[in-house]
Design an enzyme around this catalytic site. Structure first.
Site, PDB file in Angstrom:
ATOM      1  N   HIS A  79      27.874  56.138  25.590  1.00  0.00           N
ATOM      2  CA  HIS A  79      27.475  54.751  25.507  1.00  0.00           C
ATOM      3  C   HIS A  79      26.182  54.410  26.266  1.00  0.00           C
ATOM      4  O   HIS A  79      25.496  53.416  26.052  1.00  0.00           O
ATOM      5  CB  HIS A  79      28.328  53.849  26.666  1.00  0.00           C
ATOM      6  CG  HIS A  79      29.722  53.925  25.944  1.00  0.00           C
ATOM      7  ND1 HIS A  79      30.323  53.223  24.879  1.00  0.00           N
ATOM      8  CD2 HIS A  79      30.983  54.203  26.736  1.00  0.00           C
ATOM      9  CE1 HIS A  79      31.469  53.159  24.781  1.00  0.00           C
ATOM     10  NE2 HIS A  79      31.918  53.745  25.896  1.00  0.00           N
TER      11      HIS A  79
HETATM   12  C1  ZL4 Z   1      36.645  50.851  37.094  1.00  0.00           C
HETATM   13  O1  ZL4 Z   1      39.495  51.045  39.391  1.00  0.00           O
HETATM   14  O2  ZL4 Z   1      35.434  46.646  30.268  1.00  0.00           O
HETATM   15  C2  ZL4 Z   1      35.754  50.932  37.963  1.00  0.00           C
HETATM   16  C3  ZL4 Z   1      36.290  50.631  35.714  1.00  0.00           C
HETATM   17  C4  ZL4 Z   1      35.882  51.258  39.259  1.00  0.00           C
HETATM   18  C5  ZL4 Z   1      37.308  51.452  41.086  1.00  0.00           C
HETATM   19  C6  ZL4 Z   1      37.375  49.936  41.977  1.00  0.00           C
HETATM   20  C7  ZL4 Z   1      36.785  48.900  41.194  1.00  0.00           C
HETATM   21  C8  ZL4 Z   1      37.327  47.541  40.726  1.00  0.00           C
HETATM   22  C9  ZL4 Z   1      38.725  50.254  35.283  1.00  0.00           C
HETATM   23  C10 ZL4 Z   1      37.531  50.347  34.701  1.00  0.00           C
HETATM   24  C11 ZL4 Z   1      36.832  46.844  39.862  1.00  0.00           C
HETATM   25  C12 ZL4 Z   1      36.601  47.189  38.404  1.00  0.00           C
HETATM   26  C13 ZL4 Z   1      36.127  46.129  37.402  1.00  0.00           C
HETATM   27  N1  ZL4 Z   1      37.163  51.007  39.851  1.00  0.00           N
HETATM   28  C14 ZL4 Z   1      35.641  47.069  36.224  1.00  0.00           C
HETATM   29  C15 ZL4 Z   1      33.522  44.618  31.541  1.00  0.00           C
HETATM   30  C16 ZL4 Z   1      33.807  45.089  32.849  1.00  0.00           C
HETATM   31  C17 ZL4 Z   1      33.258  45.246  33.891  1.00  0.00           C
HETATM   32  C18 ZL4 Z   1      33.744  46.350  35.169  1.00  0.00           C
HETATM   33  O3  ZL4 Z   1      35.586  56.672  27.601  1.00  0.00           O
HETATM   34  N2  ZL4 Z   1      35.143  45.899  35.214  1.00  0.00           N
HETATM   35  C19 ZL4 Z   1      33.616  46.095  31.824  1.00  0.00           C
HETATM   36  C20 ZL4 Z   1      34.217  50.681  30.488  1.00  0.00           C
HETATM   37  C21 ZL4 Z   1      34.867  49.494  30.590  1.00  0.00           C
HETATM   38  C22 ZL4 Z   1      34.580  46.902  30.933  1.00  0.00           C
HETATM   39  C23 ZL4 Z   1      34.845  51.829  29.511  1.00  0.00           C
HETATM   40  C24 ZL4 Z   1      34.600  53.997  28.613  1.00  0.00           C
HETATM   41  C25 ZL4 Z   1      33.731  55.141  28.552  1.00  0.00           C
HETATM   42  C26 ZL4 Z   1      33.959  56.209  27.339  1.00  0.00           C
HETATM   43  C27 ZL4 Z   1      33.111  57.636  27.269  1.00  0.00           C
HETATM   44  C28 ZL4 Z   1      33.858  53.017  29.514  1.00  0.00           C
HETATM   45  N3  ZL4 Z   1      34.264  48.378  31.155  1.00  0.00           N
HETATM   46  C29 ZL4 Z   1      35.633  45.149  33.167  1.00  0.00           C
HETATM   47  C30 ZL4 Z   1      35.921  46.064  33.884  1.00  0.00           C
HETATM   48  C31 ZL4 Z   1      38.172  51.027  38.942  1.00  0.00           C
HETATM   49  C32 ZL4 Z   1      37.666  50.885  37.535  1.00  0.00           C
HETATM   50  C33 ZL4 Z   1      39.076  50.597  36.559  1.00  0.00           C
HETATM   51  C34 ZL4 Z   1      37.173  50.180  33.498  1.00  0.00           C
HETATM   52  N4  ZL4 Z   1      36.014  49.912  33.113  1.00  0.00           N
HETATM   53  C35 ZL4 Z   1      38.188  50.367  32.232  1.00  0.00           C
HETATM   54  N5  ZL4 Z   1      37.555  49.883  31.211  1.00  0.00           N
HETATM   55  C36 ZL4 Z   1      36.118  49.818  31.546  1.00  0.00           C
HETATM   56  O4  ZL4 Z   1      34.074  55.549  26.139  1.00  0.00           O
HETATM   57  C37 ZL4 Z   1      33.035  58.152  28.583  1.00  0.00           C
HETATM   58 ZN    ZN Z   2      36.526  56.157  25.904  1.00  0.00          ZN
END
Ligand code: ZL4
Ligand code: ZN
Ligand code: CA
Length: 393
Positions: free
Chosen positions: A146
């Site tokens: 990404h």
């Molecule tokens: C976390 O529990 O959909 C990050 C991220 C941190 C710890 C505590 C913080 C709590 C799930 C995800 C608040 C979390 C809010 N902690 C996260 C739009 C979003 C904004 C951020 O596999 N919030 C963003 C990214 C995706 C979003 C996926 C995949 C990478 C790869 C290649 C990336 N971001 C909504 C989510 C947690 C967390 C729990 C999380 N983030 C799940 N999905 C996302 O393609 C390596």
């Molecule tokens: Zn992924």
């Protein structure tokens, strides 16, 4: 006894560093670099290192990172400290520079080292392929698809895949990028939007607004401006929840088979994100280790130099199973690898069911409903076939 021998006639190299695995994104963050330790310990317990060339990777240099990323982004990445994390708890993703310091891409201790090691792993893999010292080079610490030129995104800070493909392009006329992570490989697709020397194919869960990153629809095939040689060189396979091994394998083989005959790649970069497995903390698919690994086996059968990258994967024991088994495919040992996890494997207690191939029921309490109809999958294959008519090499 699992008798491991070096493959005859070709070389596999394994690129890793235990230094990378010690980093933490934060207590409950889904990305856990120690899954690489778990993978390596399984690979080692099976004796696979004897069949490969094993390299401890170095850090990529600033200049190497700069071959894709902008200097202002790299300079901030190198100096930003965890203390620069925004403190507004009501709005944790507010005011972040280069998208750094939010909850997805936190600033953590040793971040720049972690990033430059991940990139070093993939660059070393690419160089071994270019030098013809390896036929398959493995970089499970890479695959961070990404990251953008000047922006972190979705747990990715440095796009090691783009850096590695740029290396491959020095020698190879055409590179095929394939991405089986459950998320869309947007950063790699965007980086090569305007060239016909790289074709990108991503399979992913697609539900804009709901599932990250929201791009990668069936009709997104690269900007169709008049003089863009890259038009039609991005292929997207948008999928729904619950896809099965049988459906995925069929789709993968028909699409990649067609792409191979029209695009005729001289090298393959395969991102093996393990979050497409059943039971992944963030994933939505019903793939078993066998179905995921069938993609690696099919690509290997094409007989083209290849890099295997890691990527996503948020249930560490499943990540380790898949990547260890895929390592065995690379070295040609998959036919006689015992399903039983070796008794002496460290961390053996992590592998609850003590086999490499858990059933769906063992992977998740309740398998997801399969929302992929046969008709939709046929339409996808037909659309890809249409796109490939514009591709001539
Ligand atoms: C976390 O529990 O959909 C990050 C991220 C941190 C710890 C505590 C913080 C709590 C799930 C995800 C608040 C979390 C809010 N902690 C996260 C739009 C979003 C904004 C951020 O596999 N919030 C963003 C990214 C995706 C979003 C996926 C995949 C990478 C790869 C290649 C990336 N971001 C909504 C989510 C947690 C967390 C729990 C999380 N983030 C799940 N999905 C996302 O393609 C390596
Ligand atoms: Zn992924
Ligand atoms: Ca993908």
């Amino acid at each position: 006894e699992f008798n491991i021998v070096r493959p005859k006639g070709y070389t596999v190299s394994y690129h890793a560093t235990s230094e990378m695995e010690k980093h933490h994104f934060g207590q409950t963050h889904p990305m856990k670099p120690w899954r690489l330790t778990l993978t390596k310990s399984l690979v080692t317990a099976y004796g696979m290192p004897f069949a490969m060339d094993n390299y401890n990777t170095r850090h990529a240099t600033y200049e190497e990172l700069n071959s894709f990323h902008s200097s202002d982004y790299l300079d901030y990445l190198a100096t930003a400290a965890p203390e620069d994390q925004p403190r507004d708890l009501d709005n944790p993703d507010k005011d972040v520079k280069f998208n750094l310091g939010g909850s997805d891409c936190p600033l953590f201790h040793g971040l720049y080292d972690y990033c430059s090691m991940s990139a070093g792993t993939s660059l070393d893999a690419a160089r071994k392929i270019c030098n013809k010292q390896s036929d398959i080079a493995i970089a499970w610490g890479g695959g961070l698809h990404h990251a953008k030129k000047s922006e972190a995104s979705g747990f990715c800070y440095i796009n090691d895949i783009v850096l590695a493909i740029l290396q491959l392009l020095r020698l190879y006329p055409r590179v095929l990028y394939i991405d089986i992570d459950v998320h869309h490989g947007d950063g790699v697709e965007e980086a090569f939007f305007s060239t016909d020397r790289v074709m990108t194919v991503s399979f992913h869960k697609y539900q804009p607004e709901v599932f990250f990153p929201g791009t990668g629809g069936l009709n997104d095939n690269g900007p169709k401006s008049e003089h863009n040689p890259g038009a039609h060189h991005a292929i997207n396979v948008p999928l729904n929840d619950g896809i099965t091994d049988e459906q995925y394998e069929h789709l993968f083989k028909s699409i990649i088979g067609q792409v191979n005959t029209t695009f005729r790649p001289s090298a393959i970069a395969l991102q093996c994100g393990a979050d497409s497995l059943a039971g992944d903390r963030l994933g939505r698919f019903n793939l078993k280790v066998e179905g995921h690994a069938a993609c690696v086996r099919f690509c290997k059968s094409l007989g083209i130099p290849m890099i295997l990258f890691g990527g996503g994967g948020y249930t560490p024991r499943n990540v380790a199973r898949a990547w260890a088994y895929e390592t065995s495919i690379a070295i040609g040992a998959d036919q006689n690898i015992p399903a039983e996890i070796p008794q002496h494997a460290p961390w053996r207690q992590h592998f609850v069911h003590e086999t490499l191939f858990p059933t769906l029921e063992q992977s998740m309490s309740e398998p997801r409903n399969n929302k992929n109809t046969e008709k939709r999958l046929r339409d996808i294959v037909a659309h890809v076939h249409e796109q490939l008519r514009f591709v001539q090499h």
